[in-house]
Design a protein around this motif. Structure first.
Motif: not given
Length: 290
Positions: A22, A25, A29, A206, A208, A211-212, A258-259
């Motif tokens: 997480s 992620m 960003d 975003s 993502r 939520w991350a 996940l990645l």
């Protein structure tokens, strides 16, 4: 060890290990230290509010306050701060593997610096674990990993090792959530100052990222820490620390799922070796088991 303790240990290991994915992620960003400072601010305020609702007090003993400050700076600001910055360049799986060596480093420091007796099984575990780390690092370095990111991960785990050694025996005195929340506010304050001086505010908004950030704030940030304190109170620090041997497995598995991070055969072999080394070190500390 009863089934409830095993369930708590498994939950802690998974939550702790998933934080690296997480975090990876988030830093894609958002500026890492700013995001981490905000995460600790939110987690800390929630933790303190819940603690107050449960009747827990911020009137702590001197030892507990020392633990709050040391962990707030070393674990939250330095350990996670360096890891968040590093994960701009290194994969989450690699960061998780480096961080999972903390029990090995604690045992090694206790042996070399404090003269603590280490049983033969513990010595074997140290050698085994370090050989597994060397195998993974050799494979990743030959594959072109960013050395600066790896160094930052190393500095982070050393800070966590120091914090663990410095506050051994400190108790939360029944104020578990309050201590957790205060530690996070200390980390948030330190990181906010550094972030304001070093980072521009550039965020790519975003779903993502949202939520991350929500996940890492509530689950690894707050819930995993609370479960860890409760587990230690239930079965003791030595037995609870045995669950750290699962961290390399979960860290690599979540990052792969996940990645889509690479998972080579030598990574798998190295993770198994590291995990067995951690298990041997911790198992050697359990009375009557070595």
């Amino acid at each position: 060890m009863d089934l409830r303790s095993i369930g708590m240990g498994l939950a802690f290991a998974f939550m702790w290990s998933s934080a690296f994915t997480s975090a990876r992620m988030i830093v894609a960003d958002a500026p890492p230290l700013t995001a981490l400072a905000l995460r600790f601010l939110v987690s800390g305020l929630i933790g303190i509010a819940l603690a107050a609702a449960l009747g827990q007090s911020a009137r702590l003993s001197r030892a507990s306050w020392r633990g709050v400050v040391i962990f707030g700076i070393c674990q939250n600001a330095l350990y996670l701060g360096f890891n968040f910055v590093a994960m701009q360049w290194v994969e989450a799986s690699l960061a998780a593997i480096v961080a999972s060596t903390m029990p090995l480093l604690v045992a090694l420091a206790g042996w070399l610096i404090f003269g603590e007796r280490v049983r033969p099984l513990g010595v074997f575990g140290l050698l085994l674990g370090m050989s597994g780390v060397a195998l993974i690092m050799g494979t990743r370095l030959s594959g072109g990993v960013e050395v600066l990111g790896l160094v930052f991960c190393g500095i982070g785990v050393l800070a966590l090792t120091f914090a663990t050694l410095a506050v051994r025996g400190a108790s939360a005195g029944g104020n578990v959530l309050m201590v957790v929340g205060l530690q996070m506010l200390v980390g948030s304050a330190v990181l906010a100052v550094v972030a304001a001086l070093t980072e521009p505010w550039q965020v790519t908004w975003s779903a993502r990222l949202f939520w991350a950030f929500a996940y890492t704030t509530l689950v690894p940030g707050l819930m995993a820490t609370w479960i860890w304190f409760m587990l230690v109170a239930r079965i003791g620090a030595v037995r609870a620390a045995t669950f750290h041997f699962l961290n390399p497995f979960f860290g690599v598995l979540v990052a792969w799922a996940l990645l889509g991070e690479r998972l080579g055969i030598w990574d798998v072999v190295g993770v198994v070796i590291v995990a067995l080394g951690i298990l041997a070190v911790q198992w050697a500390k359990v009375p009557g088991r070595a």
